[in-house]
Design an enzyme around this catalytic site. Structure first.
Site, short mmCIF file in Angstrom:
data_model
loop_
_atom_site.label_atom_id
_atom_site.label_comp_id
_atom_site.label_asym_id
_atom_site.label_seq_id
_atom_site.Cartn_x
_atom_site.Cartn_y
_atom_site.Cartn_z
N ASP A 24 0.86 -1.18 0.00
CA ASP A 24 0.00 0.00 0.00
C ASP A 24 0.89 1.23 0.00
O ASP A 24 2.03 1.17 -0.45
CB ASP A 24 -0.96 -0.02 1.21
CG ASP A 24 -2.30 0.64 0.90
OD1 ASP A 24 -2.28 1.79 0.43
OD2 ASP A 24 -3.35 0.02 1.11
N HIS A 53 2.20 1.74 -3.26
CA HIS A 53 1.24 2.69 -3.83
C HIS A 53 1.75 4.12 -3.77
O HIS A 53 0.97 5.06 -3.91
CB HIS A 53 -0.11 2.58 -3.12
CG HIS A 53 -0.81 1.28 -3.38
ND1 HIS A 53 -2.06 0.98 -2.86
CD2 HIS A 53 -0.46 0.19 -4.11
CE1 HIS A 53 -2.43 -0.23 -3.24
NE2 HIS A 53 -1.47 -0.74 -4.01
#
Length: 461
Positions: free
Chosen positions: A269, A292
């Site tokens: 993430d 991310h």
């Protein structure tokens, strides 16, 4: 005649003194030999772990509290939670200006979900040189313990978490819960319990330092800071698999005066995520990815108010990531994001190198709304590298009702990782300026300031 009596007496005194000196030296040498022999015979066996100190007064004087002194075993199986609590409470109440809790090298300590509470008498240092680990997965997690968090530090003023040891979140079994996005058919989720613990959480605390630690495989966020002030994170190494869900490296919320420097983060993430209520954040020399990227948001969830300001991300490297530098907000929120600078960032095969997404949504059922978090005064400078051709290299998707304003771009050079065709940037309701020519050219930004935001007061945050 008087001298003839004195001379024999003098000789007697001389020989008596000499005899006593020789005896004294012999006695001293004998005592030394006995001490040496005793020390040698009590030597620890070569392969046995050293015995922890048991002198509590010695610990108090030195300000160092070894968790083994309080009964911790460190075999990776025995529950050492109570020993850690006792070590914490003793160090917290110590009158030493600085008290250190030692997690020694060569041991693995199993600790349940626990809250370590302050305030404490002085500054605390938690030295992790061994391994810390939670129970192994949801089935091993005690039913009465919180599944939202593992180790929590609450109301602490002055604490350092440091060491060359390892914090192992053992998150694999949590990621495999049916509710996780990657487990259902075609990326959908399935019903069932979904709570997963944050590994390390600091809550309502100040003057915090996290330095030199390795942490891996958290069930959810690795580090989370809520309601904190003056945080310095230096030289941490965070790792989790690329597909591990919600394993943000460092998340901050309602936290101010933050420095995150010289760290490596690879996870499933955001490397760093900045939530509502954060200001004065400086992120420098971060190696990020896969993951991310570095994100502000998401903000404005469920029509909430979000305020973020004075954010600097600089001198960093983002590689093989879904996003580079991102601002994401939900429809229907309020508040503002302002005073943000992204500078000197190199990217390699990043899908969305530069992105503002004010239509952030995890499903296809989100609808446009008439309010939004206002995004303004964002600077992008000296951002270069390659992008994944599946998406435009720059995307400014701003709210229909509250446009993005004062976006400034300079020294941008983003080339496709494959092929020769350079994709055009995407803009929607975005206003700003180009200080230099960019690659690819950005012709979609609008000039000036729209009437709809002229009366918007960002100082209300």
């Amino acid at each position: 005649m008087k001298h003839s009596h004195i001379l024999p007496l003098a000789f007697c005194i001389f020989f008596l003194t000499l005899f006593l000196l020789v005896q004294a030296r012999h006695h001293s040498h004998t005592k030394h030999n006995k001490h040496s022999h005793s020390h040698k015979s009590s030597k620890t066996p070569k392969h046995a772990p050293p015995n922890p100190p048991h002198n509590e007064n010695h610990n108090n004087v030195s300000g160092i509290f070894d968790v083994r002194t309080f009964g911790a075993i460190g075999d990776g199986k025995t529950d050492d939670t109570e020993s850690f609590k006792m070590a914490w409470d003793t160090a917290c109440q110590s009158e030493s200006a600085v008290s250190a809790i030692l997690v020694p090298q060569g041991f693995s300590f199993l600790v349940q979900s626990t809250i370590f509470t302050g305030p404490c008498q002085g500054v605390l240092v938690l030295k992790v040189h061994g391994t810390l680990m939670p129970p192994d997965g949801p089935e091993s997690w005690p039913k009465n313990n919180s599944r939202h968090q593992w180790l929590v530090f609450y109301r602490i003023n002055g604490m350092t978490l440091e060491g060359d040891g390892l914090i192992d979140g053992r998150g694999e079994k949590w990621w495999d819960l049916p509710c996780k996005p990657h487990k259902g058919p075609r990326g959908t989720t399935l019903p069932g319990p979904c709570d997963s613990p944050v590994a390390i959480r600091f809550f309502m605390s100040s003057n915090l330092t996290v330095q030199g630690l390795r942490i891996k495989n958290s069930p959810q966020f690795h580090f989370r800071f809520d309601g904190c002030k003056t945080v310095h994170i230096e030289s941490v190494y965070i790792t989790a698999p690329k597909l591990s869900p919600n394993t943000d490296g460092i998340h901050i919320e309602h936290t101010n005066y933050v420095k995150i420097y010289n760290s490596v983060i690879s996870n499933g993430d955001d490397c760093v995520s900045i939530g509502s209520g954060c200001n004065d954040v400086d992120i420098k020399n971060i190696t990020c990815g896969p993951g991310h990227g570095i994100s502000i948001g998401s903000l404005g969830y469920q029509n909430s108010r979000a305020c973020v300001s004075n954010i600097m991300v600089r001198d960093s490297f983002i590689k093989v990531s879904d996003n580079g530098v991102r601002i994401k907000t939900w429809q229907g929120g309020s508040g503002s994001v302002s005073g943000v600078t992204f500078s000197n960032i190199h990217m390699v095969s990043v899908r969305n190198p530069i992105i503002i997404d004010q239509f952030y949504c995890l499903t296809k059922e989100c609808t446009n709304k008439t309010s939004a978090v206002y995004v303004s005064n964002v600077i992008y400078t000296n951002i270069k590298g390659t992008y994944d051709i599946r998406s435009p290299p720059m995307r400014f998707a701003c709210s229909d009702s509250v446009p993005c304003t004062n976006l400034t771009l300079s020294d941008i050079e983003l080339l496709p990782a494959e092929g020769d065709i350079v994709n055009d940037p995407f803009c929607w309701n975005a206003y700003g300026d180009l200080e230099t020519l960019t690659i690819p050219p950005v012709s979609c930004l609008q000039e000036g300031t729209p009437q709809s935001v002229l009366n918007f007061d960002i100082t209300r945050c």
